[in-house]
Every structure is written in structure tokens, then in C-alpha cells.
Design an enzyme around this catalytic site. Structure first.
Site, PDB file in Angstrom:
ATOM      1  N   HIS A 107      -9.590 -39.550  36.112  1.00 44.06           N
ATOM      2  CA  HIS A 107     -10.956 -39.589  35.732  1.00 44.06           C
ATOM      3  C   HIS A 107     -12.091 -40.165  36.722  1.00 44.06           C
ATOM      4  CE1 HIS A 107      -8.921 -40.981  31.639  1.00 44.06           C
ATOM      5  NE2 HIS A 107      -9.981 -40.439  31.154  1.00 44.06           N
ATOM      6  N   ASP A 110     -11.940 -43.728  37.502  1.00 49.46           N
ATOM      7  CA  ASP A 110     -10.448 -44.224  37.842  1.00 49.46           C
ATOM      8  C   ASP A 110     -10.409 -44.264  39.409  1.00 49.46           C
ATOM      9  OD1 ASP A 110      -9.543 -43.922  35.471  1.00 49.46           O
ATOM     10  OD2 ASP A 110      -8.664 -41.987  35.999  1.00 49.46           O
TER      11      ASP A 110
HETATM   12  C1  XLS Z   1      -6.977 -41.473  25.599  1.00 50.90           C
HETATM   13  C2  XLS Z   1      -6.768 -40.053  26.345  1.00 50.90           C
HETATM   14  C3  XLS Z   1      -7.624 -39.894  27.773  1.00 50.90           C
HETATM   15  C4  XLS Z   1      -7.460 -38.527  28.055  1.00 50.90           C
HETATM   16  C5  XLS Z   1      -8.345 -38.206  29.305  1.00 50.90           C
HETATM   17  O1  XLS Z   1      -6.311 -41.687  24.543  1.00 50.90           O
HETATM   18  O2  XLS Z   1      -5.600 -39.511  26.416  1.00 50.90           O
HETATM   19  O3  XLS Z   1      -6.469 -40.736  28.626  1.00 50.90           O
HETATM   20  O4  XLS Z   1      -6.086 -37.854  28.340  1.00 50.90           O
HETATM   21  O5  XLS Z   1      -9.638 -38.745  29.061  1.00 50.90           O
END
Ligand code: XLS
Ligand code: CA
Ligand code: CA
Length: 447
Positions: A107, A110
Site C-alpha cells: 500500500h 506502508d
Molecule cells: C484487508 C485486505 C487488504 C488488501 C489490500 O483485509 O486484505 O490487506 O489485500 O488493501
């Protein structure tokens, strides 16, 4: 693939993790994942296309609904937030190299800190993406998909694209625009939309029709932007039924397909199916994968597993049964193109050490590699397919084939049934099928 390491953040693992086979008792070796082994015409590495999720692996703190962070991560230090981000990225690429995974996912927030304005956030992200570009080129580890975090910041409390305030959608637009650019610069094979808070906590204050239209409009803008920038990768929607919201509009694979059809987006998006989200929706992982694959819409997979806790626990995939099904679906659709298996999984709160990150991923990679060998064996033997063909043989020719072609009226079908009498009772042999399936799992056919 050689890791470039300026400072070892993982000194407990001095070399790349190697395949040592089933006989090995080395916990830092693969028992099944033999990257270059050819199975059904491709190497394991090409079939499985493993990716590490940056958010859990590098940024996870061990926090849960009852307590804050507990891990001390050596990369979590630096004079400025940008320094911390750089160190975290260095540590991440050291980890990817030592684990020998070909891909990663992130993300925006991140990898880079949020600034005090849209322009400052964009500058931070650009700086870190330039650094990631260098690390990718040096290590050969590339981006499976990128995404934007449209759920952590307080402004997104009532949703991002579905927020009643267009200014919030504007901030989401800035993040998605920048994250798509980052994905393009890093040669990402895909870009994922997970609707973090795109849903409602109560219908009492929600205009559902309006919010779903906003979401569709936002996705159209994002698609148009990605295409205008020459993005050739896939755009994914990742279903999840709820949490943090009571209900999320991307509830499960079938709901997302119906949303895409309603808003004429079927040609532009594919699905990224996560195991733990399927089970939260009350389905098996295999169910959601099959719904997506049957519509020709399965793009990528977030490999993990849930627990009986009832929330999204994102554990490493260790259950052979579920993952053989997952790989079977992927093999039968002809394999991944842009997608792969991304470990959207984290170590437990009590697994404090950085070495636990290796154990988790090695276990997940071995589970999927083992599953690949078993799934290939099931397909090679052909027994399962023969059984299914025989079960539906009535629709292959005669009146059955005509029905499927639309060549029979309801009255003609009635007349035909009247001429035939009662259908024979034919056992579905579920128990037999189950025991045959287990034979593949337990027989040790896989060497
Ligand atoms: C959260 C989601 C997230 C997505 C990406 O529950 O799994 O991590 O994979 O935003
Ligand atoms: Ca996910
Ligand atoms: Ca999840």
C-alpha cells in the site's frame, strides 16, 4: 536472485533459503518448494508467483483489538520518517532475497509516510518509489501489485469513494492517482482495489444506492487514468464481506461480479480472492475461487487462512486440503497471467522474532508447492474430470445438448419427460469422491 544488503536486518539467516527436500529437518529450508522444478510445463516459481505483503511483514506490530504493538523491528528507526521508510524498504528487499520470493505487494502508506498535504505525500511517495526502483533492479524481485490505503487515515472513517463528502473522495483520488503512477514506475503486474471502508455501519444513516454509484464512478475514473498512463497490468477488486464496516459493498466474489456487471466494468477488472475473506463471507476459499474462475474473472489470490475467532486473522496458509483446491482452480483456468499467490498473512502476536517471518513464509510456500504437486497429480490422473464428465453426460448430446443451445421449449421438454417416465436414482457418491481426494493428499504420490 541475489539480495543486496547494506546492513543485515536478518542476521539469523545468512544465506538464501534453499530446497532440501522432504527428508530435511532444517526449519530454514524448503521441503516442497523447488523453484526450478518443472510441473505441468512450467517451473514452480512460474506457477505460484509468490509475493510478500509489505504491510504485514514489514509494518506489522502484533497489535490486536485488545492491545497495541509488541514487536521490536530493527528497521524501525531513523532520524526522519523518510529515513525509517528507506530502512524498512532495505530490510524488506533483504527479506525477499533471502526468502527467494519473486514478487512483493504494497500500500502507498506502508512504504512512505503521509505528508501534511497532498503534494507533500506525493513527494514522499515518489522518493521512496525511486528507492524501491533501485532495489528491484538490483535484486530482481518485482511488484505483483500495488494499492492505496484508503482506510487508515481518520478522514476515511465514513469511507473513501463512498464517503458522503466529495472532498474525501478527492483525497482518495490523489492517493490512487499517485499509487497507480508508483505501480507503473515499478512495473507492477496489477493494481488492487480493496474497499477498506466502502460499506456502512448502519442503514439508518446510509443511502446505499448513492454510495454504490459513487464507488462505480470512482472506479471508472481510476480505470480511465490507469489506461491513459499506458498501464498494461490488471485492475483487481478484492472482495471482503465486512470488518471494519458492518457490511461492505464488495461482499464476496458473486457480489463483486454483479456490481461489475451492473456498472458495465466487466472488461476492465478482475478479482483478487483472499482465503480469509471468503470464509468470513460464509464460503469456503474454493467456493469464491470457483465463482470468480467460472466467470473467467479470477486474477490473483491473497493466500492466507482464518481462524475460528470470527475476524480477519490473516494466518499463513498451512491447510493442504484448502490449498490443493485453490491450486486446482488456478491450474484449470490455465494458470496466472498477471496474478500470483500473495501472502496476505502475518505472524501471531506472540511470535516476536524476525525469524518467525521466515518460518511463516516458508511454511506457506511449502504448503502451496505441495498443493501444486498434488493438484497436478489429480489433473494428470484425470479421474476427477472423468467423474464430472460422466455425471453431466446427459447434457452432452440429445435433448440435454439442445436445452443448453436454447433449442427446446418448455412444452417440448414436458412432452419428452412424459415419454420417458421417472428418472433413475443415481448416487452422487460424495463419500467415495472424498476418500479418493484424500488418497491424493495422503498417498505420498508426490516425490
Ligand atoms: C484487508 C485486505 C487488504 C488488501 C489490500 O483485509 O486484505 O490487506 O489485500 O488493501
Ligand atoms: Ca488481502
Ligand atoms: Ca485479510
Amino acid at each position: 536472485m541475489g539480495a543486496i544488503i547494506t546492513k543485515p536486518y536478518f542476521p539469523e539467516v545468512s544465506n538464501c533459503i534453499k530446497y532440501e527436500g522432504q527428508g530435511s529437518d532444517n526449519p530454514l529450508a524448503f521441503k516442497y518448494y523447488d523453484a526450478d522444478r518443472v510441473v505441468a510445463g512450467k517451473t514452480m516459481k512460474q506457477h505460484l508467483k509468490f509475493a510478500v505483503a509489505f504491510w504485514h511483514t514489514m509494518k506489522g506490530t502484533g497489535s490486536d483489538p485488545f492491545g497495541g504493538g509488541v514487536y521490536d523491528r530493527p528497521w524501525n528507526q531513523g532520524a526522519t520518517t523518510l529515513d525509517v521508510a528507506r530502512h524498512t524498504l532495505d530490510a524488506a528487499f533483504e527479506f525477499f532475497g533471502k526468502l527467494t520470493v519473486p514478487h512483493w505487494c504494497f500500500h502507498d502508506r506502508d512504504i512512505a509516510p503521509e505528508g501534511s498535504s497532498i503534494a507533500e505525500s506525493a513527494r514522499y511517495l515518489q522518493e521512496i518509489v525511486n528507492h524501491a526502483d533501485v532495489l528491484q533492479k538490483a535484486t530482481g524481485c518485482t511488484l505483483l501489485w500495488g494499492t492505496a490505503n484508503l482506510f487508515s487515515h481518520p478522514r476515511y472513517t465514513h469511507g473513501a469513494a463512498t464517503n458522503p463528502d466529495p472532498l474525501v473522495m478527492g483525497h482518495a483520488a490523489a492517493q490512487v492517482r499517485q499509487a497507480i503512477d508508483a505501480t507503473i514506475q515499478l512495473n507492477g503486474q496489477g493494481y488492487t482495489f480493496w474497499g477498506g471502508r466502502e460499506g456502512y455501519t448502519s442503514l439508518i444513516n446510509t443511502n446505499m444506492k448513492q454510495e454504490r454509484e459513487q464507488l462505480a464512478a470512482f472506479l471508472c475514473m481510476a480505470r480511465d487514468y490507469a489506461h491513459s498512463q499506458g498501464f498494461k497490468g490488471a485492475l483487481y477488486i478484492e472482495p471482503k464481506p465486512g470488518e471494519p464496516m458492518t457490511h461492505q459493498y464488495d461482499y464476496d466474489a458473486a457480489t463483486v461480479l454483479s456490481f461489475l456487471r451492473e456498472f458495465d466494468l466487466m472488461d476492465d477488472f478482475r478479482l483478487n480472492i483472499e482465503a480469509n475473506h471468503s470464509t468470513l463471507a460464509g464460503h469456503t476459499f474454493a467456493h469464491d475461487l470457483m465463482v470468480a474462475a467460472s466467470a473467467g474473472m479470477l486474477g490473483s489470490v491473497d493466500a492466507n487462512a482464518g481462524a475460528i475467532l470470527g475476524w480477519d486473522t490473516d494466518e499463513y496458509p498451512t491447510n493442504l486440503y484448502d490449498n490443493v483446491w485453490a491450486v486446482l482452480v488456478v491450474l484449470k483456468m490455465g494458470g496466472f497471467t498477471t496474478g500470483g499467490f500473495n501472502f496476505d498473512a502475518k505472524v501471531r502476536r506472540g511470535s516476536f522474532d524476525t525469524i518467525d517471518l521466515f518460518y511463516g513464509h516458508i511454511s506457506g510456500m511449502d504448503t502451496l508447492a505441495h498443493s501444486l504437486l498434488i493438484a497436478d497429480k489429480i489433473i494428470q490422473d484425470g479421474e476427477m474430470d472423468l467423474y464430472l464428465e460422466a455425471r453431466y453426460a446427459g447434457y452432452k448430446e440429445g435433448i440435454g445438448a439442445k436445452i443448453l443451445k436454447g433449442d427446446v421449449t418448455l412444452v417440448e421438454l414436458e412432452d419428452w419427460a412424459a415419454s420417458q417416465g421417472e428418472p433413475e436414482k443415481i448416487s452422487a457418491r460424495q463419500e467415495l469422491r472424498e476418500s479418493l481426494f484424500n488418497r491424493y493428499i495422503y498417498s505420498g504420490v508426490v516425490k
